[in-house]
Design a protein around this motif. Structure first.
Motif, PDB file in Angstrom:
ATOM      1  N   TYR A  13       0.860  -1.182   0.000  1.00 37.42           N
ATOM      2  CA  TYR A  13       0.000   0.000   0.000  1.00 37.42           C
ATOM      3  C   TYR A  13       0.890   1.224   0.000  1.00 37.42           C
ATOM      4  O   TYR A  13       1.771   1.353   0.849  1.00 37.42           O
ATOM      5  N   ASP A  14       0.682   2.101  -0.969  1.00 37.97           N
ATOM      6  CA  ASP A  14       1.487   3.309  -1.090  1.00 37.97           C
ATOM      7  C   ASP A  14       0.555   4.471  -1.407  1.00 37.97           C
ATOM      8  O   ASP A  14      -0.145   4.425  -2.425  1.00 37.97           O
ATOM      9  N   GLN A  19      -1.704  -2.705  -3.989  1.00 39.59           N
ATOM     10  CA  GLN A  19      -1.195  -3.677  -4.967  1.00 39.59           C
ATOM     11  C   GLN A  19      -1.286  -5.058  -4.336  1.00 39.59           C
ATOM     12  O   GLN A  19      -0.880  -5.248  -3.196  1.00 39.59           O
ATOM     13  N   ILE A  20      -1.816  -6.007  -5.103  1.00 38.90           N
ATOM     14  CA  ILE A  20      -1.933  -7.383  -4.633  1.00 38.90           C
ATOM     15  C   ILE A  20      -1.402  -8.298  -5.728  1.00 38.90           C
ATOM     16  O   ILE A  20      -1.728  -8.120  -6.904  1.00 38.90           O
ATOM     17  N   GLU A  21      -0.594  -9.276  -5.340  1.00 41.65           N
ATOM     18  CA  GLU A  21      -0.141 -10.300  -6.282  1.00 41.65           C
ATOM     19  C   GLU A  21      -0.356 -11.661  -5.632  1.00 41.65           C
ATOM     20  O   GLU A  21       0.010 -11.881  -4.475  1.00 41.65           O
ATOM     21  N   LYS A  79      -5.589  -1.321  -7.040  1.00 37.51           N
ATOM     22  CA  LYS A  79      -6.830  -0.607  -6.720  1.00 37.51           C
ATOM     23  C   LYS A  79      -6.462   0.706  -6.063  1.00 37.51           C
ATOM     24  O   LYS A  79      -5.687   0.746  -5.109  1.00 37.51           O
ATOM     25  N   THR A  80      -6.998   1.800  -6.591  1.00 37.66           N
ATOM     26  CA  THR A  80      -6.832   3.093  -5.964  1.00 37.66           C
ATOM     27  C   THR A  80      -7.954   3.260  -4.962  1.00 37.66           C
ATOM     28  O   THR A  80      -9.129   3.218  -5.323  1.00 37.66           O
ATOM     29  N   ILE A  81      -7.590   3.421  -3.705  1.00 36.43           N
ATOM     30  CA  ILE A  81      -8.566   3.549  -2.637  1.00 36.43           C
ATOM     31  C   ILE A  81      -9.119   4.968  -2.638  1.00 36.43           C
ATOM     32  O   ILE A  81      -8.380   5.938  -2.694  1.00 36.43           O
ATOM     33  N   GLY A  82     -10.431   5.081  -2.600  1.00 37.52           N
ATOM     34  CA  GLY A  82     -11.071   6.391  -2.596  1.00 37.52           C
ATOM     35  C   GLY A  82     -11.304   6.955  -3.979  1.00 37.52           C
ATOM     36  O   GLY A  82     -11.860   8.033  -4.122  1.00 37.52           O
ATOM     37  N   LYS A  83     -10.914   6.236  -5.006  1.00 38.71           N
ATOM     38  CA  LYS A  83     -11.073   6.718  -6.377  1.00 38.71           C
ATOM     39  C   LYS A  83     -12.554   6.906  -6.689  1.00 38.71           C
ATOM     40  O   LYS A  83     -13.346   5.981  -6.560  1.00 38.71           O
ATOM     41  N   GLY A  84     -12.924   8.115  -7.059  1.00 37.54           N
ATOM     42  CA  GLY A  84     -14.291   8.394  -7.454  1.00 37.54           C
ATOM     43  C   GLY A  84     -15.258   8.554  -6.292  1.00 37.54           C
ATOM     44  O   GLY A  84     -16.432   8.771  -6.493  1.00 37.54           O
ATOM     45  N   SER A  85     -14.765   8.444  -5.068  1.00 37.53           N
ATOM     46  CA  SER A  85     -15.679   8.587  -3.934  1.00 37.53           C
ATOM     47  C   SER A  85     -15.684  10.026  -3.441  1.00 37.53           C
ATOM     48  O   SER A  85     -14.734  10.774  -3.647  1.00 37.53           O
ATOM     49  N   ARG A  86     -16.754  10.402  -2.784  1.00 35.61           N
ATOM     50  CA  ARG A  86     -16.856  11.748  -2.218  1.00 35.61           C
ATOM     51  C   ARG A  86     -16.632  11.660  -0.728  1.00 35.61           C
ATOM     52  O   ARG A  86     -17.099  10.746  -0.071  1.00 35.61           O
ATOM     53  N   ILE A  87     -15.928  12.602  -0.206  1.00 37.82           N
ATOM     54  CA  ILE A  87     -15.698  12.688   1.226  1.00 37.82           C
ATOM     55  C   ILE A  87     -16.807  13.570   1.797  1.00 37.82           C
ATOM     56  O   ILE A  87     -16.962  14.717   1.391  1.00 37.82           O
TER      57      ILE A  87
END
Length: 93
Positions: A13-14, A19-21, A79-87
């Motif tokens: 996580y960065d 990232q998952i493999e 996966k981008t966390i929070g992508k497209g979400s509203r705070i």
């Protein structure tokens, strides 16, 4: 079939990117494009749904599959966390 094996899992996580493999040293996939088709299963007699890759693609931003017959398979996902979400914030009135 029925044989034990090892599955390797790597996660990182960065910033806001996960990232998952997942990798194995199994029999490999002969036709990756076919294996990624919804409802495809290599063992219909086991009543599998054939939706594994479809779920990965639906929930992740990227899915990359590498496989060599007789050597194993690696699936890399991001996966981008929070992508497209509203705070949502609240304010005192």
């Amino acid at each position: 079939e029925g044989k034990g094996g090892t599955v390797e899992l790597f996660c990182a996580y960065d910033e806001n990117r996960l990232q998952i493999e997942v990798a194995d040293r199994g029999i490999g996939i002969t036709n990756i494009a076919q294996a990624m088709e919804p409802l495809y299963t290599s063992k219909p007699e086991l009543e599998r749904s054939g939706m594994g890759f479809s779920f990965m693609e639906a929930f992740m931003d990227t899915v990359e599959v590498e496989s060599k017959v007789g050597e194993g398979t690696s699936v890399k996902m991001t996966k981008t966390i929070g992508k497209g979400s509203r705070i949502w914030t609240t304010q005192s009135l």
